[in-house]
Design an enzyme around this catalytic site. Structure first.
Site, short mmCIF file in Angstrom:
data_model
loop_
_atom_site.label_atom_id
_atom_site.label_comp_id
_atom_site.label_asym_id
_atom_site.label_seq_id
_atom_site.Cartn_x
_atom_site.Cartn_y
_atom_site.Cartn_z
N CYS A 58 6.08 2.48 5.59
CA CYS A 58 6.48 1.17 5.09
C CYS A 58 7.23 1.35 3.78
O CYS A 58 6.88 2.21 2.97
CB CYS A 58 5.24 0.29 4.87
SG CYS A 58 5.63 -1.41 4.36
N CYS A 61 -2.08 -0.33 -0.75
CA CYS A 61 -1.97 -0.07 0.68
C CYS A 61 -1.60 1.39 0.93
O CYS A 61 -0.60 1.89 0.40
CB CYS A 61 -0.91 -0.99 1.30
SG CYS A 61 -0.55 -0.65 3.03
N CYS A 76 -4.97 0.17 7.18
CA CYS A 76 -3.73 0.69 7.74
C CYS A 76 -3.25 1.93 7.00
O CYS A 76 -3.16 1.94 5.77
CB CYS A 76 -2.67 -0.41 7.68
SG CYS A 76 -1.13 0.06 8.42
N GLU A 92 -0.33 3.80 13.90
CA GLU A 92 -1.70 3.40 14.21
C GLU A 92 -1.74 2.01 14.86
O GLU A 92 -0.88 1.17 14.60
CB GLU A 92 -2.55 3.37 12.94
CG GLU A 92 -2.63 4.69 12.21
CD GLU A 92 -3.31 4.57 10.86
OE1 GLU A 92 -3.86 3.47 10.57
OE2 GLU A 92 -3.29 5.55 10.10
N CYS A 152 -4.20 -5.06 16.61
CA CYS A 152 -3.32 -4.99 15.44
C CYS A 152 -2.30 -3.88 15.70
O CYS A 152 -2.69 -2.72 15.91
CB CYS A 152 -4.14 -4.69 14.19
SG CYS A 152 -3.16 -4.55 12.68
N CYS A 185 3.46 -1.59 -1.62
CA CYS A 185 2.34 -2.30 -2.24
C CYS A 185 1.30 -1.27 -2.68
O CYS A 185 0.85 -0.45 -1.88
CB CYS A 185 1.72 -3.29 -1.26
SG CYS A 185 2.91 -4.52 -0.67
#
Length: 392
Positions: free
Chosen positions: A141, A148, A375, A121, A134, A145
């Protein structure tokens, strides 16, 4: 505590984040692209293909100043060679899957599909005084976290330099074309705050930074001051970035000033504690002269206490004054999520506490809440829709 609640996007109540610093091998290799190479490398690639090396300069200028990869638009190149030149150095790397508009047309969120079917994205945002993109640096990832959506996907692979740069090229083209409300604009800022931990993809991200800030025909010629690299806190790589001679802004995703909370909220804190991270951030400031941004997502009843604002101010001031700028960020939650933003009065008290201690503090202007702007949310939504369609 974060461990009292399932992670964002979890499918079971006992799910727990899993930190991974290992990058999986890519499935196949992305086509070589002009943006993967410096100018000398582009010339050599054309020479090796039996084409005129000096044409690399012309191709680069079309790409970085006119934001095009279309052979038909390169009228200063010999008609008989255009297709061959573009085929060598300007293959298609990313294709639009979906584009969503928000904030009265001032925000456009793109979902892109890469050569191997991986999706990432990017978000283009127009403000009064700037136009910001961005970008994603990884597919998924590994930082895990729990608040997220991307962090719960796991890491699929690193993006190549050109896959990162192509997001910027498309955004620059869209801005110049007037796709955002308000008419044509110039893309002025790029932030590495999309999918992924940029410093895990260190080599390709640094090369992409050069493409952003180096003047044409090497790159886009953006101001290094207008480029921001965000990290959850990989201390050795922060120090390495400080030595690159690229005075870009460093943004530290802190989100908690105490190790007890940050260990659970940001799993990589188990390797580098808050004190080590802030020491590295201060060294970055001393090396580059660039003030560091401290990113702090305000999560209701978890990290938004006034005493944590006081502790954060003490930690920053203990290392010096004026070297850090705190960005409290109202959390942009997934619909129905238990990870919610702080109450306005709590947010105000947090900000006032920092300012009273002499810390420059600016609340982030969040965007895209009406289109799942955080995100990883769009990628997850589209994947779920496609799976549902297949099931039917």
């Amino acid at each position: 505590m974060p461990t009292d609640q399932p992670p964002e996007g979890a499918t079971s109540p006992d799910a727990r984040p899993r930190l991974s610093l290992v990058v999986p091998a890519a499935r196949g290799k992305a086509p070589r692209h002009l943006a993967d190479l410096d100018l000398a490398g582009r010339k050599q690639a054309l020479k090796d293909a039996g084409l005129q090396a000096f044409r690399a300069d012309q191709l680069s200028r079309h790409y970085f100043t006119h934001f095009t990869r279309e052979a038909s638009e390169m009228t200063d190149l010999p008609a008989a060679q255009r297709q061959a030149l573009c085929a060598q150095l300007l293959p298609e790397l990313i294709q639009e899957v979906r584009a969503l508009r928000a904030d009265g047309g001032r925000t456009i969120k793109h979902l892109w599909e890469l050569h191997d079917g991986v999706r990432v994205e990017s978000v283009l945002m127009r403000y009064r005084d700037r136009t910001t993109l961005c970008v994603s640096s990884q597919a998924g990832c590994g930082m895990a976290c729990p608040f997220c959506a991307t962090g719960q996907m796991g890491l699929t692979r690193n993006l190549t330099t050109a896959e990162i740069v192509e997001q910027v090229r498309h955004a620059a083209q869209a801005s110049a074309r007037g796709d955002l409300t308000g008419g044509p604009a110039r893309l002025s800022n790029v932030v590495f705050m999309g999918m992924g931990e940029p410093l895990i993809n260190y080599k390709n991200v640094v090369a992409a930074l050069h493409r952003l800030v180096d003047p044409a025909p090497e790159g886009f010629g953006l101001s290094a001051r207008a480029v921001t690299v965000s990290t959850v806190g990989l201390v050795p790589l922060i120090d390495k970035l400080a030595g690159e001679g690229l005075p870009v802004t460093l943004a530290v995703s802190l989100h908690a000033p105490d190790d007890e909370l940050r260990d659970a909220l940001i799993p990589v804190n188990s390797k580098w504690k808050v004190g080590e991270l802030l020491d590295a951030a201060y060294r970055y400031f001393r090396s580059t002269g660039r003030r560091v941004s401290i990113e702090y997502a305000l999560i209701k009843d978890m990290n938004d206490h006034a005493w944590r604002a006081e502790l954060l101010a003490q930690e920053l001031n203990r290392r010096g004054h004026g070297w850090a700028h705190v960005n409290p960020i109202p959390l942009n939650p997934t619909p129905g999520s238990i990870w919610t933003c702080s109450e306005p009065v709590v947010q105000q008290r947090f900000v006032q506490t920092l300012r009273a201690a002499g810390i420059t503090t600016t609340v982030r202007d969040t965007r895209g809440s009406d289109i799942d702007g955080a995100c990883g949310q769009l990628a997850t939504e589209v994947l779920n829709q496609e799976r549902a369609g297949t099931a039917v």
